[in-house]
Write a protein that holds these residues in place. Structure first.
Motif, short mmCIF file in Angstrom:
data_model
loop_
_atom_site.label_atom_id
_atom_site.label_comp_id
_atom_site.label_asym_id
_atom_site.label_seq_id
_atom_site.Cartn_x
_atom_site.Cartn_y
_atom_site.Cartn_z
N VAL A 160 0.85 -1.19 0.00
CA VAL A 160 0.00 0.00 0.00
C VAL A 160 0.89 1.24 0.00
CG1 VAL A 160 -1.73 1.33 1.26
CG2 VAL A 160 -1.87 -1.17 1.19
N SER A 161 0.67 2.13 -0.97
CA SER A 161 1.41 3.39 -1.07
C SER A 161 0.41 4.54 -0.96
CB SER A 161 2.16 3.48 -2.40
OG SER A 161 2.97 2.34 -2.61
N LEU A 162 0.64 5.42 -0.02
CA LEU A 162 -0.25 6.56 0.21
C LEU A 162 0.54 7.86 0.05
CD1 LEU A 162 -1.96 5.36 3.53
CD2 LEU A 162 -2.76 4.97 1.20
N TYR A 163 -0.03 8.80 -0.69
CA TYR A 163 0.58 10.12 -0.86
C TYR A 163 -0.48 11.18 -0.58
CZ TYR A 163 4.49 7.90 -3.34
OH TYR A 163 5.57 7.13 -3.68
N MET A 164 -0.07 12.24 0.11
CA MET A 164 -1.00 13.34 0.35
C MET A 164 -0.22 14.63 0.62
SD MET A 164 -2.40 12.67 4.26
CE MET A 164 -2.80 14.40 4.57
N PRO A 165 -0.80 15.77 0.21
CA PRO A 165 -0.21 17.06 0.59
C PRO A 165 -0.53 17.34 2.05
CG PRO A 165 -2.24 17.42 -0.61
CD PRO A 165 -2.02 15.93 -0.60
N THR A 166 0.34 18.04 2.74
CA THR A 166 0.09 18.37 4.15
C THR A 166 0.33 19.85 4.38
OG1 THR A 166 2.35 17.65 4.64
CG2 THR A 166 0.58 16.09 5.12
N GLN A 167 -0.37 20.40 5.34
CA GLN A 167 -0.22 21.80 5.73
C GLN A 167 0.66 21.87 6.98
OE1 GLN A 167 -1.38 24.31 3.93
NE2 GLN A 167 -2.31 22.88 2.47
N LYS A 168 1.61 22.81 6.96
CA LYS A 168 2.57 22.91 8.07
C LYS A 168 2.06 23.82 9.19
CE LYS A 168 6.92 23.36 6.95
NZ LYS A 168 8.18 23.83 6.31
N ALA A 169 1.22 24.78 8.87
CA ALA A 169 0.79 25.74 9.89
C ALA A 169 -0.55 26.36 9.49
CB ALA A 169 1.85 26.84 10.07
N GLY A 170 -1.18 27.01 10.47
CA GLY A 170 -2.42 27.72 10.21
C GLY A 170 -3.64 26.84 10.34
N PRO A 171 -4.82 27.42 10.15
CA PRO A 171 -6.07 26.66 10.29
C PRO A 171 -6.21 25.53 9.29
CG PRO A 171 -6.49 28.86 9.38
CD PRO A 171 -5.07 28.83 9.84
N GLU A 172 -5.46 25.61 8.16
CA GLU A 172 -5.55 24.56 7.14
C GLU A 172 -5.05 23.22 7.64
OE1 GLU A 172 -4.09 27.46 6.72
OE2 GLU A 172 -5.31 28.54 5.23
N THR A 173 -4.27 23.24 8.73
CA THR A 173 -3.74 21.97 9.26
C THR A 173 -4.87 21.03 9.68
OG1 THR A 173 -3.55 22.95 11.48
CG2 THR A 173 -1.60 23.02 10.06
N ARG A 174 -6.07 21.57 9.90
CA ARG A 174 -7.21 20.72 10.28
C ARG A 174 -7.60 19.78 9.15
NH1 ARG A 174 -9.07 25.64 12.84
NH2 ARG A 174 -10.35 26.11 11.00
N GLN A 175 -7.18 20.12 7.91
CA GLN A 175 -7.50 19.27 6.77
C GLN A 175 -6.62 18.02 6.73
OE1 GLN A 175 -10.03 19.75 4.57
NE2 GLN A 175 -10.60 21.44 5.95
N ASN A 176 -5.47 18.05 7.41
CA ASN A 176 -4.53 16.92 7.33
C ASN A 176 -5.16 15.60 7.80
OD1 ASN A 176 -2.48 18.54 6.31
ND2 ASN A 176 -1.59 18.94 8.34
N PRO A 177 -5.72 15.53 9.03
CA PRO A 177 -6.29 14.25 9.46
C PRO A 177 -7.51 13.83 8.66
CG PRO A 177 -6.69 15.97 11.11
CD PRO A 177 -5.73 16.54 10.11
N ILE A 178 -8.27 14.79 8.11
CA ILE A 178 -9.44 14.45 7.29
C ILE A 178 -8.99 13.78 6.00
CG2 ILE A 178 -11.40 15.41 6.01
CD1 ILE A 178 -11.51 17.67 8.11
N ARG A 179 -8.01 14.37 5.33
CA ARG A 179 -7.47 13.77 4.11
C ARG A 179 -6.89 12.39 4.39
NH1 ARG A 179 -4.22 18.88 1.38
NH2 ARG A 179 -5.94 19.64 0.07
N PHE A 180 -6.21 12.29 5.51
CA PHE A 180 -5.55 11.04 5.87
C PHE A 180 -6.59 9.92 6.05
CE2 PHE A 180 -3.89 8.21 9.23
CZ PHE A 180 -2.75 7.76 8.59
N LYS A 181 -7.65 10.22 6.79
CA LYS A 181 -8.71 9.21 7.01
C LYS A 181 -9.35 8.79 5.70
CE LYS A 181 -9.99 10.40 11.79
NZ LYS A 181 -8.89 11.35 12.07
N ASN A 182 -9.53 9.74 4.78
CA ASN A 182 -10.11 9.40 3.47
C ASN A 182 -9.19 8.46 2.69
OD1 ASN A 182 -12.38 10.96 3.95
ND2 ASN A 182 -11.54 12.77 2.93
N LEU A 183 -7.88 8.70 2.75
CA LEU A 183 -6.93 7.83 2.06
C LEU A 183 -6.93 6.43 2.67
CD1 LEU A 183 -3.82 10.13 1.44
CD2 LEU A 183 -5.61 9.49 -0.17
N ILE A 184 -6.98 6.34 3.99
CA ILE A 184 -7.02 5.04 4.67
C ILE A 184 -8.28 4.28 4.26
CG2 ILE A 184 -7.28 3.91 6.90
CD1 ILE A 184 -4.46 4.80 6.45
N ARG A 185 -9.40 4.97 4.20
CA ARG A 185 -10.66 4.33 3.81
C ARG A 185 -10.56 3.80 2.37
NH1 ARG A 185 -13.61 8.44 4.43
NH2 ARG A 185 -13.79 8.15 6.68
#
Length: 389
Positions: free
Chosen positions: A21-46
Motif C-alpha cells: 500500500v502506497s499513500l501520498y498526500m499534501p500536508t499543511q505545516k501551519a495555520g487553520p488549514e492543518t485541520r484538513q490533514n487528518p481528514i485527508r488522511f482518514k479518506n486515504l485510509i478508507r
C-alpha cells in the motif's frame, strides 16, 4: 522515520511483499488549514481499505493491515509536518516520510510500492551542494529544488584555528599545518603563490587560508568522490579565489553566493542557491530531450517511446536516460521471464504503474530519470527512453 535516499528506495523495492500500500498526500505545516490533514488522511485510509478488499482480503484483515498507519493519526504527529507525506505498508515493511514536496493525493495497492513521485527527491535532478566559507565557521549544505540541510563532513575543519595547529613557536607568531588524514606531515607542500602588493603578515595569512582550504577540499574529496551535482561557494568574495586554487571538485560553479554566512538563514541560502542552479537543470532537461529526438530520428533503435520496449529495457539495465511524467499512471503487468508487458486502461488487482516500474528500475540500475510534465514529452508519448545499447 528514515531519511529518504536511493538506498531507502532500494530497500522498499527489495523488501516488497504483496499487498503493498502506497499513500501520498499534501500536508499543511501551519495555520487553520492543518485541520484538513487528518481528514485527508482518514479518506486515504478508507480508500486503501476498499482497494485491499477488492484484492480479496477480508475487511477485518484490511483494517488490521493498515493499523500501523492509523496509529500515526495523533495531534502531535500533525503538528510536525512538511508539505508532503508518503506512507508505505506491506506485511514486512512500514515506512513514512515527511517531505518538502507537494504530492497529489494518491492511493496505490499492488504487489510493489509506487515510488515514482519520490524520484525527483532522490536522484541528481535538482540536487546541489553549498560550501559556506568563513575563517571561523565553515559549513556544508546539501540542497534540492525543495529544501536545504546542513550535512556533517568527516574530517573537515570548521575553522582556521582548528586546521592550523599551534606549537611552542606560536608565541613568536609562527604556525605549522597539522597532520592530514593520510598521515603525512604536510600534504600542502606547494600551497601556491600570491602576487601583488601587500604586507608580509597579510601574505602569510593568505597562505594559511589556502592551507585551510586545502584541508577542506581534502575532506570534501572523500565525500564528493562520485558526485556530479553542482557545488556553490557562499561567503565573502575574496575567499572564493583562494578556495578555487585549492579545489579539486570538477563541478564547482563559477558563480557564488555573496553573503555573511555566519548569520544567513538556511531558507535564504536555499533561495539564492536555487536561482543559480535552476538554469543548469533546465538546460539539462532540454539537452536530454533534444538528444532523445536526435537519436530517435536516426532510427538506430537506441531511443524509444514504446512502453512495451522501455519496461523490459529498464529491468535489464539498458536504459541510460528516461523522461517520464510523475503525475500520470499507465497500469499493467510485466513478466521478467517472458518479457511480456500487458497494459490496461483501468487498474486491475495486482497491477503496477508501468511508468513507475520503468523509472525505479532505471534509477536503481544506474540510469538517469527526468520527471517532466506530460505536455513536455514529444507527440504525446507516455515516456521517452535512450538506451545504452
Amino acid at each position: 522515520m528514515q531519511p529518504l535516499s536511493i538506498e531507502e528506495i532500494k530497500t522498499l523495492v527489495e523488501n516488497a511483499q504483496s499487498p503493498c500500500v502506497s499513500l501520498y498526500m499534501p500536508t499543511q505545516k501551519a495555520g487553520p488549514e492543518t485541520r484538513q490533514n487528518p481528514i485527508r488522511f482518514k479518506n486515504l485510509i478508507r480508500e486503501a481499505e476498499e482497494r485491499l478488499t477488492e484484492m480479496g482480503i477480508d475487511n477485518t484483515e484490511a483494517v488490521e493491515f493498515l493499523q500501523p498507519a492509523k496509529e500515526l493519526d495523533t495531534n502531535e504527529f500533525w503538528q510536525h509536518q512538511d508539505v508532503g507525506l508518503a506512507i508505505f505498508i506491506s506485511p514486512n515493511v512500514f515506512r513514512y516520510y515527511q517531505l518538502p514536496m507537494d504530492f497529489q493525493e494518491l492511493v496505490v495497492v499492488s504487489n510493489q510500492f509506487h515510488l515514482k513521485p519520490l524520484v525527483h527527491l532522490v536522484n541528481n535532478d535538482g540536487r546541489f551542494f553549498v560550501l559556506a566559507l568563513s575563517q571561523d565557521n565553515v559549513r556544508f549544505f546539501e540542497g534540492t529544488h525543495y529544501s536545504i540541510q546542513e550535512v556533517e563532513v568527516e574530517n573537515m575543519p570548521k575553522s582556521l584555528d582548528e586546521a592550523l595547529l599551534y606549537d611552542e613557536t606560536a608565541k613568536e607568531g609562527q604556525r605549522r599545518i597539522g597532520t592530514s588524514r593520510g598521515g603525512t606531515a604536510n600534504p600542502f607542500s606547494q600551497p601556491g603563490e600570491f602576487h601583488g602588493q601587500g604586507s608580509p603578515d597579510r601574505d602569510e595569512h593568505q597562505k594559511d587560508i589556502l592551507q585551510f582550504f586545502h584541508a577542506i577540499d581534502d575532506a570534501l574529496h572523500e565525500k564528493l568522490r562520485d558526485e556530479k551535482a553542482p557545488l556553490l561557494l557562499a561567503g565573502v568574495e575574496y575567499l572564493f579565489a583562494i578556495y578555487r586554487e585549492a579545489n579539486s571538485y570538477k563541478h564547482l560553479q563559477e558563480e557564488g553566493i555573496h553573503a555573511n554566512v555566519d548569520i544567513i538563514k538556511p531558507e535564504e541560502l536555499h533561495e539564492q542557491a536555487w536561482q543559480i542552479v535552476e538554469p543548469i537543470y533546465t538546460q539539462s532537461h532540454k539537452a536530454i530531450m533534444e538528444l532523445y529526438q536526435q537519436i530517435a530520428g536516426e532510427g538506430t533503435g537506441r531511443a524509444s517511446s514504446d512502453l512495451k520496449e522501455i519496461i523490459p529495457a529498464a529491468y535489464y539495465q539498458r536504459v541510460d536516460y528516461l523522461l517520464v511524467p510523475v503525475d500520470h499512471q499507465v497500469w499493467g503487468d510485466f513478466d521478467p521471464e517472458t518479457m511480456a508487458v500487458d497494459l490496461h486502461s483501468e487498474p486491475q488487482p495486482d497491477d503496477q504503474d508501468m511508468l513507475d516500474f520503468a523509472a525505479i528500475h532505471t534509477l536503481l540500475n544506474g540510469g538517469a530519470v527526468y520527471t517532466v510534465d506530460p505536455g513536455e514529452l514529444p507527440n504525446g508519448v507516455p515516456a521517452a527512453a535512450i538506451f545504452r545499447y
